[in-house]
Design a protein around this motif. Structure first.
Motif, short mmCIF file in Angstrom:
data_model
loop_
_atom_site.label_atom_id
_atom_site.label_comp_id
_atom_site.label_asym_id
_atom_site.label_seq_id
_atom_site.Cartn_x
_atom_site.Cartn_y
_atom_site.Cartn_z
N ALA A 1 0.83 -1.20 0.00
CA ALA A 1 0.00 0.00 0.00
C ALA A 1 0.87 1.26 0.00
N ALA A 2 1.96 1.24 0.76
CA ALA A 2 2.88 2.38 0.78
C ALA A 2 3.42 2.66 -0.61
N ASN A 3 3.69 1.58 -1.37
CA ASN A 3 4.22 1.72 -2.72
C ASN A 3 3.24 2.41 -3.68
N ARG A 4 1.97 2.42 -3.31
CA ARG A 4 0.94 3.04 -4.17
C ARG A 4 0.35 4.30 -3.53
N ASP A 5 1.09 4.90 -2.64
CA ASP A 5 0.64 6.13 -1.99
C ASP A 5 0.65 7.27 -3.01
N PRO A 6 -0.50 7.85 -3.33
CA PRO A 6 -0.54 8.92 -4.33
C PRO A 6 0.23 10.17 -3.91
N ALA A 7 0.54 10.29 -2.62
CA ALA A 7 1.33 11.43 -2.17
C ALA A 7 2.79 11.30 -2.60
N VAL A 8 3.19 10.08 -2.99
CA VAL A 8 4.58 9.82 -3.35
C VAL A 8 4.71 9.41 -4.82
N VAL A 9 3.68 8.72 -5.33
CA VAL A 9 3.76 8.14 -6.67
C VAL A 9 2.66 8.71 -7.57
N GLU A 10 3.04 9.23 -8.72
CA GLU A 10 2.06 9.64 -9.71
C GLU A 10 1.49 8.39 -10.38
N ARG A 11 0.20 8.42 -10.68
CA ARG A 11 -0.47 7.28 -11.31
C ARG A 11 -0.09 5.97 -10.59
N PRO A 12 -0.34 5.89 -9.30
CA PRO A 12 0.16 4.76 -8.50
C PRO A 12 -0.36 3.40 -8.92
N HIS A 13 -1.57 3.36 -9.54
CA HIS A 13 -2.15 2.07 -9.91
C HIS A 13 -1.84 1.68 -11.35
N GLU A 14 -0.89 2.36 -11.98
CA GLU A 14 -0.46 2.02 -13.33
C GLU A 14 0.92 1.35 -13.29
N PHE A 15 1.07 0.31 -14.10
CA PHE A 15 2.36 -0.38 -14.23
C PHE A 15 3.13 0.29 -15.36
#
Length: 402
Positions: free
Chosen positions: A317-331
């Motif tokens: 979940a941390a890896n997909r935090d939108p505060a850190v990652v743009e477009r977190p649910h895209e590979f």
């Protein structure tokens, strides 16, 4: 969680994690038949992993009469697991880790590149003339297990036992294991324990140029390493050294086959291999979550935590935090910056990270070089495990060119 919800969670945990947290990165939940703090944000997860007030050993926090005591016949297996550095705090964790860290430095690991490439080529040669492949059984499991077995000094003919021992070990640390599964797993953990005890006897008489001989030498030099600690350390390296890498390789290759645009990009531009490894670690990590015990009463991120409460630390979940990652649910393997916590952080940062990265990079390159026009034969099933994220099988149809 009922069985149906659990299966759905294992298939895709991210919607459930967002639902449980309700937009709060530190949230009290009842999960996997246990209550605890669900920690999901990147900043929050990293803080917990680095904060020395969060501990791995509940035995250090509660009086003996409040601790769960396993039945006597399970204690040998439980003690094998407890003596692994993964479940220890400083100073024991520091002492054990320092004895094996030198074998996994980037410089030492890089020396293994020719060996790993040779093993990968050998495994691919075995697929010559075949068009149907089970990626885990035929390749992804065999490559890291050969490497780690050689590093530790395990006999080649004994490798077939690793998968059984690994599955048993995971049952002892997963969050959703039943009492019946503990009972079934315990004999296999004890069998692995006995195997290494006998191997230690052999290495005492005939030392070799391997990690096991090095640990024995350290013990004899007065580093206060008990025989059980040697056994538990070898088992941890054996299991963690291949289990997570198998998941990393298969998760990444699966995502490539599901995202054909990404597959074509890395097939044409091998400089993207490093990014492929990192994006797989971020998007579909081999370990979804870990745990810590709250070591003292504290207020953190605006919530009052009490000593001996559990924290579910959700790396995925941390890896997909939108505060850190743009477009977190895209590979997307072309990201300029890829941040993730899949190897944890702080004192328990994965010491095998350099080796896992190298093995995955070589594995992806080998599959890209030799599997032409690969296609999934069926949608694979995720393994029934909460903490570790991987597949039961990964069946692919592809022509092999050597």
């Amino acid at each position: 969680m009922n069985k149906e919800v659990l299966q759905s969670f294992i298939h895709n945990p991210f919607p459930y994690l967002e639902q449980f947290s309700q937009g709060n990165n530190v949230q009290w939940v009842h999960l996997f038949n246990t209550s605890g703090w669900l920690v999901t944000g990147y900043k929050e997860v990293e803080t917990v992993l680095k904060d020395g007030r969060f501990m791995k050993e509940i035995r250090n926090l509660l009086p003996p009469d409040q601790l769960f005591t396993p039945p006597a016949h399970l204690m040998p297996a439980v003690m094998t697991v407890r003596n692994m550095m993964l479940f220890k705090d400083a100073p024991d964790h520091t002492r054990l880790r320092s004895l094996v860290t030198k074998a996994f430095t980037p410089r030492m690991v890089e020396k293994l590149r020719p060996t790993i490439k040779s093993l990968a080529s050998y495994l691919m040669e075995q697929r010559r003339g075949k068009e149907q492949h089970e990626i885990i059984h035929d390749f992804a499991y065999l490559l890291p297990v050969m490497v780690i077995a050689e590093l530790i000094g395990v006999e080649k003919e004994d490798r077939d036992q690793f998968r059984i021992w690994s599955e048993a070990f995971i049952k002892f640390i997963d969050f959703n294991t039943t009492a019946e599964e503990w009972e079934a797993a315990a004999p296999h953990v004890e069998e692995a324990n006995n195997y290494f005890r006998e191997l230690i006897k052999k290495r005492r008489l005939e030392p070799a140029n391997d990690l096991l001989s090095g640990l024995i030498t350290a013990e004899e030099a007065g580093d206060k390493l008990t025989e059980q600690e040697i056994i538990s350390t070898c088992l941890l390296l054996l299991i963690a050294g291949h289990e997570t890498t198998v998941n990393l390789i298969t998760n990444g290759y699966y995502q490539l086959l599901k995202h054909r645009d990404q597959y074509e990009k890395v097939r044409e531009d091998r400089s993207l291999l490093t990014n492929l490894v990192e994006e797989t670690l971020r998007y579909d990590p081999p370990v979804l979550l870990t745990s810590r015990w709250v070591g003292e009463d504290m207020n953190l991120f605006g919530v009052d935590m009490e000593k001996a409460q559990m924290a579910f630390v959700v790396l995925g979940a941390a890896n997909r935090d939108p505060a850190v990652v743009e477009r977190p649910h895209e590979f997307d393997i072309t990201r300029s910056t890829i941040k993730h916590l899949s190897f944890a952080s702080g004192p328990h940062f994965c010491l095998g990270a350099p080796l896992a990265r190298l093995e995955a990079e070589i594995a992806f390159e080998t599959l890209l070089d030799h599997f032409h026009h690969p296609e999934l034969m069926e949608e694979p099933t995720r393994r029934a495990n909460v903490a570790f994220r991987g597949f039961e099988t990964l069946k692919v149809k592809a022509k092999v060119k050597i």
